[in-house]
Design a protein around this motif. Structure first.
Motif, short mmCIF file in Angstrom:
data_model
loop_
_atom_site.label_atom_id
_atom_site.label_comp_id
_atom_site.label_asym_id
_atom_site.label_seq_id
_atom_site.Cartn_x
_atom_site.Cartn_y
_atom_site.Cartn_z
N LYS A 193 0.82 -1.21 0.00
CA LYS A 193 0.00 0.00 0.00
C LYS A 193 0.85 1.26 0.00
CE LYS A 193 -3.77 -2.46 0.44
NZ LYS A 193 -3.13 -3.79 0.55
N GLN A 194 2.00 1.20 0.67
CA GLN A 194 2.88 2.36 0.77
C GLN A 194 4.31 1.94 0.49
OE1 GLN A 194 2.23 3.82 4.75
NE2 GLN A 194 0.54 5.13 4.14
N MET A 195 5.07 2.86 -0.07
CA MET A 195 6.49 2.64 -0.30
C MET A 195 7.28 3.11 0.92
SD MET A 195 6.91 1.22 -3.30
CE MET A 195 5.46 0.26 -2.84
N PRO A 196 8.43 2.48 1.18
CA PRO A 196 9.24 2.91 2.33
C PRO A 196 9.75 4.34 2.15
CG PRO A 196 10.44 1.35 0.96
CD PRO A 196 9.03 1.35 0.47
N LEU A 197 9.86 5.05 3.26
CA LEU A 197 10.37 6.42 3.25
C LEU A 197 11.83 6.42 3.71
CD1 LEU A 197 7.31 8.23 4.89
CD2 LEU A 197 7.83 7.99 2.45
N TYR A 235 16.48 8.16 -0.68
CA TYR A 235 15.83 7.90 -1.96
C TYR A 235 14.33 8.11 -1.84
CZ TYR A 235 14.73 3.46 0.30
OH TYR A 235 14.29 2.50 1.17
N GLU A 236 13.66 8.21 -3.01
CA GLU A 236 12.20 8.22 -3.07
C GLU A 236 11.78 7.17 -4.08
OE1 GLU A 236 12.71 12.44 -5.41
OE2 GLU A 236 10.81 12.03 -4.42
N LEU A 237 10.61 6.59 -3.86
CA LEU A 237 10.22 5.39 -4.59
C LEU A 237 8.76 5.47 -5.01
CD1 LEU A 237 11.39 2.55 -5.34
CD2 LEU A 237 10.48 1.73 -3.16
N TYR A 238 8.49 4.96 -6.23
CA TYR A 238 7.11 4.86 -6.72
C TYR A 238 6.96 3.54 -7.48
CZ TYR A 238 2.86 5.62 -9.39
OH TYR A 238 1.62 5.49 -9.94
N ALA A 239 5.80 2.89 -7.32
CA ALA A 239 5.56 1.63 -8.02
C ALA A 239 4.08 1.48 -8.32
CB ALA A 239 6.05 0.45 -7.18
N VAL A 278 7.91 -5.06 -1.65
CA VAL A 278 9.00 -4.52 -0.85
C VAL A 278 9.18 -5.46 0.33
CG1 VAL A 278 9.83 -2.58 0.52
CG2 VAL A 278 8.49 -2.15 -1.53
N VAL A 279 10.41 -5.96 0.53
CA VAL A 279 10.69 -6.93 1.59
C VAL A 279 11.86 -6.43 2.43
CG1 VAL A 279 9.84 -8.86 0.22
CG2 VAL A 279 12.27 -8.27 0.13
N GLY A 305 14.53 -4.62 0.31
CA GLY A 305 14.62 -5.26 -0.99
C GLY A 305 13.43 -4.88 -1.86
N LEU A 306 13.68 -4.67 -3.14
CA LEU A 306 12.65 -4.35 -4.13
C LEU A 306 12.52 -5.51 -5.10
CD1 LEU A 306 13.75 -0.69 -4.98
CD2 LEU A 306 12.22 -1.44 -3.16
#
Length: 708
Positions: A481-485, A489-493, A508-509, A517-518
């Motif tokens: 539901k959410q990407m890590p902050l 870095y900044e992340l979108y998927a 995301v693990v 990990g992505l």
């Protein structure tokens, strides 16, 4: 007809067998040439130092092809391959030692200066040398393969140094007869010391026996037996070589270098078999835990495979209960299903408890005011009762008492489909690992049950498509539901299926060292089956990631779980990256997936480390082809992971977008310093212009990382 993966795997095995036979043929040819030379040049009845330069140097030069082949042996990462390699080595050492110990006592016709007393003694001695030469590839190659197990960095060079050191010492030993007299005798002690040091290097290499810990309990006991056989065989081999009798004299008369090489090898074999014996004994106390972990991963894979084979709810429940008990080591399990206001308790067929016992357990307290059934319904998490109150029997005997239990919600999004219950016959039977596994099983059961309900209730096409839209929504809820902050870095998927549901997946693990990990994966095919396999992969990855220290280890273990567990017509590709925050570094592995698009300082490039798709190849071949690449970045750089739906987007004329145009769109946006969300908009703006608004024909997944 053999499938492609079997043909791919057999090719390197055929080449290994062929090259080993070729090495043996070269050594046999050397033996025959020297035999004829000794006879026709009439030097067979002379000491080694009086036979001339050619006779002295030919054996050691002829060993060079075999040494070069040993230096080219590839690294082995799969524990099962190393186990089988040591088994074969133990049998080969035992056979060689048993054969060569006999001439020590019966071949006594050599004088003190190594001259045979007759032609029969000469031929018998040369036959002993032929046996040793033919045995060398079967002894040295497996030993080097064991030494090279998961060797990295400087450690990967030590096995080659070991081989070269044995050869160098053998060359020195071969040249000693030229010195003659006191000089030759003076070099024997330093030569023995050098051989011992080389054997000690073998001892150091043998201590890297981490592959033993992951073997099954049965295999560890067998390994103890194989190590004992190897120790006995190498002891006989070394006794035959070091004894002053026939075997030693025959080898020394033929080639002092061969005798020295065999002596050093014998010492290294004794050290290796002793270390493996001790390591196997020490690993036995942990064998149960390792077997449990292997059972958990195997059960997850088998569970997902069985769920895709049946869409009947009753059959699914029976399957889920049986496999949940096997995976968790529970004595019994049952499922409470909710459909609207209706509640059903499904007890399964085996193992089975009575409805009265199930209801009694569901009233166990997990707090002051809540029973376990209410707690799961309200908190939507796994609840555990470490000690069951009262006496609850799952069978008539007193030994059938249940002492601890756990319950997990069967939840998709905000919808609670039911509850999975499991119980054990010991107190505190559910540790943190068990809780994670129960949660993963519950997710898969919920997805399969909902899919089963949708299929069963779809009697017409329109109805089926409408309900599949619900399945699509449920599938999307399984994605993060959410990407890590992060300050680094900044992340979108996002993932867009081409049909109602799809087989693409991103996640995301957290690895065992808490690094992030992505993952981006693509299951072959589309539709409901691909979506179910996607859910299976998610469960396996989530169960394994916390046990792995690197993306390479995670993909290797995921392939072990998937290979042979899913339909051979299906496979999956995956890219996995480990983020090293402070160093702005990615460690990337690729299991047959699309290349990673990297933009540094406004310049784009595709990175494509080697790797085969998941479930295509057996673990040994998969591991040997899996390459990890480390990439360093600066602030403002990008790393973009995607599935093949993007470069394969087609124009109305049928032309594909391709990787070059995709890179052009990315680099143009990168030069403007856009954030990941804006980069996504730039990519799809270019795709929509190219396709003129036509929908994509394949699932598309995009994960964009920008370094701050």
């Amino acid at each position: 007809m053999q499938n492609d993966s079997e043909q791919i795997e057999r090719a390197p095995r055929r080449w290994t067998r062929f090259s080993r036979l070729l090495t043996q043929a070269v050594l046999a040819g050397l033996w025959l040439v020297l035999l004829l030379y000794d006879l026709f040049a009439q030097v067979w009845d002379r000491p080694p130092g009086d036979q001339g330069w050619f006779r002295l140097l030919a054996p050691i030069i002829a060993l060079l092809p075999a040494i070069i082949r040993l230096l080219a042996i590839e690294q082995v990462e799969n524990e099962q391959v190393v186990y089988k390699t040591f088994r074969n080595l133990a049998l080969a050492v035992l056979a060689t030692g048993s054969v060569l110990i006999i001439p020590t006592f019966v071949l006594t016709g050599y004088s003190n200066d190594l001259v045979p007393d007759g032609i029969l003694t000469f031929f018998a001695g040369r036959l002993v040398c032929l046996i040793m030469l033919m045995a060398l590839p079967w002894l040295v190659e497996p030993l080097v393969q064991i030494f090279r197990h998961r060797a990295t960095g400087a450690g990967s060079r030590l096995p080659r140094i070991f081989v070269m050191a044995m050869y160098v010492v053998a060359v020195i030993a071969q040249l000693i007869p030229l010195q003659g007299g006191e000089q030759g005798l003076a070099m024997e002690e330093p030569l023995f010391a050098m051989g011992s040091l080389v054997a000690l290097l073998g001892l150091i290499l043998a201590t890297r026996a981490g592959w033993i810990i992951n073997l099954r309990r049965e295999q560890k006991w067998k390994l103890v037996g194989y190590a004992m056989l190897a120790t006995a065989g190498s002891s006989m081999l070394l006794a035959a070589i070091e004894h002053s009798g026939g075997t030693s004299a025959a080898l020394l008369s033929f080639s002092p270098g061969l005798l020295n090489f065999s002596s050093t090898l014998g010492l290294a074999l004794i050290f290796t078999s002793t270390v493996i014996f001790a390591s196997a004994i020490l690993a036995l106390p942990t064998a149960s835990a390792i077997d449990r972990r292997n059972t958990e991963v195997s059960s997850l894979a088998n569970f997902a495979r069985l769920l895709t084979q049946s869409l009947d709810t009753e059959h699914l429940v029976d399957t889920a209960i049986s496999i949940a008990c096997d995976a968790i080591g529970a004595r019994t399990a049952w499922i409470e299903l909710r459909e609207g206001d209706a509640i059903q308790i499904r007890l399964g067929r085996e193992p089975r408890i009575t409805l009265r016992v199930a209801r009694q357990l569901m009233t166990q307290s997990v707090g002051k005011d809540l029973v376990i059934a209410q707690a799961v319904s309200q908190r939507r998490r796994v609840e555990v009762v470490d000690r069951i109150r009262g006496i609850v029997l799952y069978k008539a005997e007193a030994s059938g008492e249940l002492k601890s239990m756990a319950a997990a919600p069967l939840q998709l999004g905000e919808d609670l489909l039911g509850t999975l219950y499991v119980a054990k016959d010991r107190v505190n039977g559910f540790d943190r690992r068990s809780v994670v596994l129960i949660s993963a099983l519950a997710d898969q059961i919920a997805l399969a049950i909902e899919q089963s309900r949708l299929i069963q209730s779809s009697f017409v096409r329109e109805r089926f498509e409408q309900e599949m839209l619900i399945a699509r929504d449920l599938q999307e809820r399984l994605l993060p539901k959410q990407m890590p902050l992060s300050p680094f870095y900044e992340l979108y998927a996002e993932s867009l299926p081409a049909s109602i549901v799809g087989g693409d997946y991103f996640d995301v693990v957290a690895f065992s060292d808490n690094t992030i990990g992505l993952l981006v994966a693509d299951v072959s095919g589309k539709g409901a089956s691909a979506a179910l396999y996607m859910g299976m992969i998610k469960g396996i990855v989530q169960a394994l990631s916390g046990q792995c220290a690197s993306p390479k280890e995670l993909l290797a273990k995921a392939n072990v779980a998937l290979h042979g567990s899913i339909d051979q017509r299906w496979f999956a590709t995956m890219s996995c990256a480990q983020i090293i925050d402070e160093h702005r570094t990615l460690r990337v592995v690729r299991a047959g997936h699309c290349p990673t698009l990297v933009v540094r300082s406004g310049v784009g490039a595709y990175h494509q480390p080697r790797g085969l798709g998941l479930a295509i190849a057996r673990p040994a071949l998969f591991d040997s082809n899996l390459e990890i690449e480390e990439m360093a970045f600066c602030p403002g750089d990008y790393a973009i992971f995607f599935s093949d739906g993007l470069p394969e987007a087609r124009s109305p004329e049928g032309e594909e977008l391709g990787y070059d145009l995709l890179m052009d769109a990315v680099t143009a946006a990168a030069k403007q310093g856009v954030n990941p969300k804006e980069m996504r908009e730039a990519i799809f703006e270019r795709i929509n212009a190219f396709t003129q608004g036509e929908p994509l024909a394949d699932d598309s997944t995009l994960m964009i990382l920008r370094w701050r």
